[in-house]
Design a protein around this motif. Structure first.
Motif, PDB file in Angstrom:
ATOM      1  N   LYS A 203      38.132 -37.872 -11.023  1.00  0.00           N
ATOM      2  CA  LYS A 203      37.740 -38.468  -9.745  1.00  0.00           C
ATOM      3  C   LYS A 203      38.257 -39.894  -9.599  1.00  0.00           C
ATOM      4  O   LYS A 203      38.781 -40.288  -8.542  1.00  0.00           O
ATOM      5  CB  LYS A 203      36.215 -38.440  -9.621  1.00  0.00           C
ATOM      6  N   GLU A 204      38.139 -40.682 -10.686  1.00  0.00           N
ATOM      7  CA  GLU A 204      38.524 -42.090 -10.607  1.00  0.00           C
ATOM      8  C   GLU A 204      40.038 -42.286 -10.480  1.00  0.00           C
ATOM      9  O   GLU A 204      40.500 -43.380 -10.116  1.00  0.00           O
ATOM     10  CB  GLU A 204      38.006 -42.860 -11.825  1.00  0.00           C
ATOM     11  N   ALA A 205      40.808 -41.217 -10.747  1.00  0.00           N
ATOM     12  CA  ALA A 205      42.276 -41.335 -10.680  1.00  0.00           C
ATOM     13  C   ALA A 205      42.836 -40.803  -9.366  1.00  0.00           C
ATOM     14  O   ALA A 205      44.049 -40.873  -9.136  1.00  0.00           O
ATOM     15  CB  ALA A 205      42.913 -40.600 -11.852  1.00  0.00           C
ATOM     16  N   LEU A 206      41.989 -40.276  -8.493  1.00  0.00           N
ATOM     17  CA  LEU A 206      42.471 -39.645  -7.266  1.00  0.00           C
ATOM     18  C   LEU A 206      43.153 -40.623  -6.324  1.00  0.00           C
ATOM     19  O   LEU A 206      44.122 -40.279  -5.637  1.00  0.00           O
ATOM     20  CB  LEU A 206      41.311 -38.948  -6.534  1.00  0.00           C
ATOM     21  N   GLU A 207      42.661 -41.881  -6.268  1.00  0.00           N
ATOM     22  CA  GLU A 207      43.225 -42.857  -5.338  1.00  0.00           C
ATOM     23  C   GLU A 207      44.690 -43.150  -5.646  1.00  0.00           C
ATOM     24  O   GLU A 207      45.457 -43.545  -4.769  1.00  0.00           O
ATOM     25  CB  GLU A 207      42.403 -44.151  -5.370  1.00  0.00           C
ATOM     26  N   ALA A 208      45.084 -42.925  -6.895  1.00  0.00           N
ATOM     27  CA  ALA A 208      46.476 -43.194  -7.280  1.00  0.00           C
ATOM     28  C   ALA A 208      47.414 -42.094  -6.794  1.00  0.00           C
ATOM     29  O   ALA A 208      48.638 -42.256  -6.863  1.00  0.00           O
ATOM     30  CB  ALA A 208      46.570 -43.336  -8.804  1.00  0.00           C
ATOM     31  N   HIS A 209      46.862 -40.983  -6.298  1.00  0.00           N
ATOM     32  CA  HIS A 209      47.695 -39.864  -5.839  1.00  0.00           C
ATOM     33  C   HIS A 209      47.791 -39.907  -4.304  1.00  0.00           C
ATOM     34  O   HIS A 209      47.109 -39.178  -3.584  1.00  0.00           O
ATOM     35  CB  HIS A 209      47.106 -38.534  -6.313  1.00  0.00           C
ATOM     36  N   GLY A 210      48.666 -40.793  -3.834  1.00  0.00           N
ATOM     37  CA  GLY A 210      48.815 -40.970  -2.393  1.00  0.00           C
ATOM     38  C   GLY A 210      49.303 -39.724  -1.693  1.00  0.00           C
ATOM     39  O   GLY A 210      48.950 -39.469  -0.522  1.00  0.00           O
ATOM     40  N   LEU A 212      48.464 -36.743  -2.163  1.00  0.00           N
ATOM     41  CA  LEU A 212      47.313 -35.899  -1.836  1.00  0.00           C
ATOM     42  C   LEU A 212      46.494 -36.514  -0.714  1.00  0.00           C
ATOM     43  O   LEU A 212      46.098 -35.837   0.246  1.00  0.00           O
ATOM     44  CB  LEU A 212      46.416 -35.705  -3.079  1.00  0.00           C
ATOM     45  N   GLN A 213      46.234 -37.809  -0.839  1.00  0.00           N
ATOM     46  CA  GLN A 213      45.378 -38.505   0.126  1.00  0.00           C
ATOM     47  C   GLN A 213      45.933 -38.414   1.551  1.00  0.00           C
ATOM     48  O   GLN A 213      45.176 -38.415   2.520  1.00  0.00           O
ATOM     49  CB  GLN A 213      45.249 -39.991  -0.272  1.00  0.00           C
ATOM     50  N   GLN A 214      47.253 -38.300   1.681  1.00  0.00           N
ATOM     51  CA  GLN A 214      47.869 -38.278   3.006  1.00  0.00           C
ATOM     52  C   GLN A 214      47.807 -36.908   3.683  1.00  0.00           C
ATOM     53  O   GLN A 214      48.090 -36.792   4.869  1.00  0.00           O
ATOM     54  CB  GLN A 214      49.333 -38.714   2.902  1.00  0.00           C
ATOM     55  N   GLN A 215      47.433 -35.894   2.932  1.00  0.00           N
ATOM     56  CA  GLN A 215      47.443 -34.541   3.498  1.00  0.00           C
ATOM     57  C   GLN A 215      46.142 -34.265   4.261  1.00  0.00           C
ATOM     58  O   GLN A 215      45.049 -34.468   3.713  1.00  0.00           O
ATOM     59  CB  GLN A 215      47.635 -33.493   2.398  1.00  0.00           C
ATOM     60  N   THR A 217      44.701 -31.508   4.904  1.00  0.00           N
ATOM     61  CA  THR A 217      43.879 -30.496   4.222  1.00  0.00           C
ATOM     62  C   THR A 217      43.025 -31.145   3.139  1.00  0.00           C
ATOM     63  O   THR A 217      41.868 -30.763   2.939  1.00  0.00           O
ATOM     64  CB  THR A 217      44.780 -29.408   3.589  1.00  0.00           C
ATOM     65  N   PHE A 218      43.569 -32.150   2.459  1.00  0.00           N
ATOM     66  CA  PHE A 218      42.815 -32.829   1.407  1.00  0.00           C
ATOM     67  C   PHE A 218      41.655 -33.609   2.023  1.00  0.00           C
ATOM     68  O   PHE A 218      40.527 -33.588   1.501  1.00  0.00           O
ATOM     69  CB  PHE A 218      43.731 -33.778   0.626  1.00  0.00           C
ATOM     70  N   GLN A 219      41.909 -34.268   3.133  1.00  0.00           N
ATOM     71  CA  GLN A 219      40.850 -35.030   3.806  1.00  0.00           C
ATOM     72  C   GLN A 219      39.755 -34.102   4.337  1.00  0.00           C
ATOM     73  O   GLN A 219      38.575 -34.428   4.273  1.00  0.00           O
ATOM     74  CB  GLN A 219      41.456 -35.865   4.946  1.00  0.00           C
ATOM     75  N   GLU A 220      40.180 -32.929   4.852  1.00  0.00           N
ATOM     76  CA  GLU A 220      39.185 -31.940   5.317  1.00  0.00           C
ATOM     77  C   GLU A 220      38.294 -31.491   4.160  1.00  0.00           C
ATOM     78  O   GLU A 220      37.076 -31.339   4.305  1.00  0.00           O
ATOM     79  CB  GLU A 220      39.899 -30.722   5.917  1.00  0.00           C
ATOM     80  N   GLY A 221      38.922 -31.284   2.985  1.00  0.00           N
ATOM     81  CA  GLY A 221      38.159 -30.879   1.814  1.00  0.00           C
ATOM     82  C   GLY A 221      37.140 -31.926   1.406  1.00  0.00           C
ATOM     83  O   GLY A 221      36.006 -31.592   1.049  1.00  0.00           O
ATOM     84  N   LEU A 222      37.544 -33.204   1.464  1.00  0.00           N
ATOM     85  CA  LEU A 222      36.614 -34.282   1.124  1.00  0.00           C
ATOM     86  C   LEU A 222      35.434 -34.316   2.085  1.00  0.00           C
ATOM     87  O   LEU A 222      34.282 -34.540   1.672  1.00  0.00           O
ATOM     88  CB  LEU A 222      37.356 -35.632   1.141  1.00  0.00           C
ATOM     89  N   GLU A 223      35.718 -34.083   3.366  1.00  0.00           N
ATOM     90  CA  GLU A 223      34.633 -34.086   4.374  1.00  0.00           C
ATOM     91  C   GLU A 223      33.661 -32.928   4.133  1.00  0.00           C
ATOM     92  O   GLU A 223      32.444 -33.100   4.230  1.00  0.00           O
ATOM     93  CB  GLU A 223      35.233 -34.000   5.777  1.00  0.00           C
ATOM     94  N   GLU A 224      34.205 -31.745   3.825  1.00  0.00           N
ATOM     95  CA  GLU A 224      33.335 -30.592   3.553  1.00  0.00           C
ATOM     96  C   GLU A 224      32.507 -30.824   2.300  1.00  0.00           C
ATOM     97  O   GLU A 224      31.326 -30.458   2.236  1.00  0.00           O
ATOM     98  CB  GLU A 224      34.185 -29.326   3.407  1.00  0.00           C
TER      99      GLU A 224
END
Length: 532
Positions: A203-210, A212-215, A217-224
């Motif tokens: 979890k703490e390393a996710l911010e380094a994966h830009g 993913l963050q830009q997709q 679908t990934f943002q939708e998953g975080l919201e769900e």
């Protein structure tokens, strides 16, 4: 401090895998066997001629038709656990074999095809699990295909199956948009690569994966995921063990994605062997005296030796090869010198076995499904196994009367397995077979020819409604019965009537109010509810 027996019990995980046909049950089983190094390469149910068949589908007709038609037992070690998997037939025609198998496990893995949701056979099997209070874990399969929305699937589980759910991981997208799952159990994102290689991102390393963050679908998953955290059910291991809450895991068995994360969480939260009810008392697994019961009999697992194996669930104490036990149904003493662990049809000699273990013992023709074996000379018997009245019936005979001996032997052995039921017409002594579905007749015919070298004639009687008579022979007026209400005897010598349809049943009841008819299935459900 725990003794050796208690430590062995704690490491046992004995479970069945259930699903509607084609949901991926056998495929998931193969992946679990891979993790345990029990096989080197996963097979497929529908293998090509040069391909490898699934380990759990050992019967020749299973390989030809690409279906599982008998329960398979597979035992292996994994990370300090002794695993016993029972892979059950998905086809509804073999539901009785599945129901009996469910009595021998401590928990269940239910596979749901995420492209279809909860299907009819899943509902039936789930109902049996709920009735018996068996903990249920759900694996939502085929996430790499276009399917239903995950939130919709969770809602369907809760509404259709009437059980609360908790997603221990959460998918980010499905089908072509499937990015991976968020593992809530380990607080990490597992990226889907499509090549059976999982990339785990804490979890703490996710911010380094830009990327993913830009997709979206990934943002939708975080919201769900945030919605689940706020509005979803709380996770309670005790409610899981009580069968009131099902942990849900998303993944793809075929791609081997999310399977290992599921398995490791399952092993932590699944229950070890539990106490078992008998007609006299509850037996604790850590009791010193060995006890167990037979839930399945299989003939001709080794075609070269034509042997019969009785599958026994160890319930208490320690089984040791060569020990002497008592068969409580008859009071006879039996020496268990031949016992084996199974990997489908492959075998390994058992020296010792502990509660939760499933072992195969050689059957000289002495055992019946439901038999209880005890080390100490006690009289209790484990709860009666469910028996389901057939719906289809057919008269059967050998085409060649010179094969009569083989015909009778084949019928006796295959009927003792419990997948098909045998009756004899009272007026003519003809053999009548009863089955839940047509596929059972097909398998019976195939095995009679392949294993006993007997061709048979089978004349369909169509659907019939069976009812048992609550009278004995001396009280019975046999003139009451005709072709529409056919009088037969079952294997235990009990009289039953095969009614041609509902009209024939109602007509008989109106004309013979003093004759008590018993609906076997309803009687068993009433007895089980009363016992609870």
């Amino acid at each position: 401090m725990k003794n050796l027996l208690e430590k062995e019990i704690d490491t046992r995980r004995t479970f069945a895998i259930i699903s509607h046909p084609d949901a991926g049950k056998t495929t998931l089983t193969e992946k679990l066997l891979l993790f345990g190094k029990a096989i080197r390469q996963a097979g497929t149910v529908k293998a090509k001629k040069s391909g490898k068949f699934a380990a759990s589908d050992w019967m020749e007709i299973e390989k030809q038709r690409g279906i599982s038609v008998t329960s398979s037992v597979m035992s292996f070690l994994y990370e300090g656990y002794h695993i016993n998997i029972l892979d059950t037939p998905g086809h509804e025609d073999f539901s009785e074999d599945t129901y009996r198998t469910l009595t021998a496990v401590d928990c269940v893995v239910m596979i749901i095809d995420s492209t279809k949701g909860v299907e009819p056979q899943t509902k039936k099997l789930f109902k049996v699990c709920r009735m018996r209070g068996i903990p249920i874990f759900t694996f939502m399969n085929k996430l790499d295909r276009e399917g239903r929305e995950p939130l919709e699937l969770l809602q369907e589980i809760e509404e259709v199956l009437d059980i609360e759910s908790y997603a221990l991981n959460w998918p980010f997208g499905t089908g072509k948009r499937f990015l991976g799952i968020y593992d809530r159990y380990n607080d990490a994102f597992i990226r889907f690569t499509g090549d059976e290689q999982e990339e785990r991102i804490p979890k703490e390393a996710l911010e380094a994966h830009g990327e993913l963050q830009q997709q979206p679908t990934f943002q939708e998953g975080l919201e769900e995921l945030e919605l689940l955290e706020g509005a979803g059910n709380d996770f309670d291991p005790e409610r899981v063990r009580a069968g009131e809450l099902t942990p849900v895991f998303f993944g793809s068995a075929l791609s081997n994605f999310g399977v290992q994360a599921f398995f490791e969480a399952f092993l932590e939260y699944a229950v070890p062997p539990q106490p078992r009810k008998t007609n006299e008392r509850i037996v604790q697994p850590e009791e010193e005296g060995f006890s167990g019961y037979i839930f399945k009999i299989q003939a001709n697992m080794n075609p070269q030796h034509r042997d019969r194996i009785a599958f026994l669930r160890v319930c208490s104490g320690v089984f040791e090869r060569g020990m002497t036990v008592h068969l409580t149904r008859t009071g006879k003493t039996m020496k268990l010198s031949q016992a084996q662990f199974f990997m489908a049809s492959d075998r390994e000699t058992v020296e010792k076995a502990y509660p939760g273990d499933i072992i195969g013992i050689y059957d000289p023709g002495a055992y019946q499904i439901g038999d209880t074996l005890v080390e100490k000379k006690e009289t209790y018997q484990y709860d009666e196994l469910p028996q389901f009245p057939p719906e289809l019936f057919a008269k059967v005979r050998a085409k060649n009367v010179m094969r009569a001996k083989q015909f009778y032997k084949g019928i006796e052995q295959l009927v003792q397995e419990g997948a098909i039921q045998l009756y004899r017409q009272d007026s003519s002594d003809e053999y009548i077979l009863g089955a839940v579905g047509q596929l059972q007749f097909d398998v019976f015919s195939y095995r009679m020819e392949g294993e006993y070298n007997v061709e048979i004639d089978m004349v369909s009687m169509g659907e019939r409604i069976p009812r048992w008579l609550a009278v004995n022979d001396k009280q019975l007026n046999k003139r009451l019965f005709d072709e529409r209400s056919l009088l037969v005897k079952d294997r235990e010598g009990r009289f039953a009537v095969l009614f041609k349809n509902d009209f024939a049943l109602r007509y008989f009841q109106e004309k013979n109010e003093d004759v008590e008819l018993v609906d076997l299935l309803q009687a068993q459900e009433d007895d089980f509810q009363a016992a609870k």
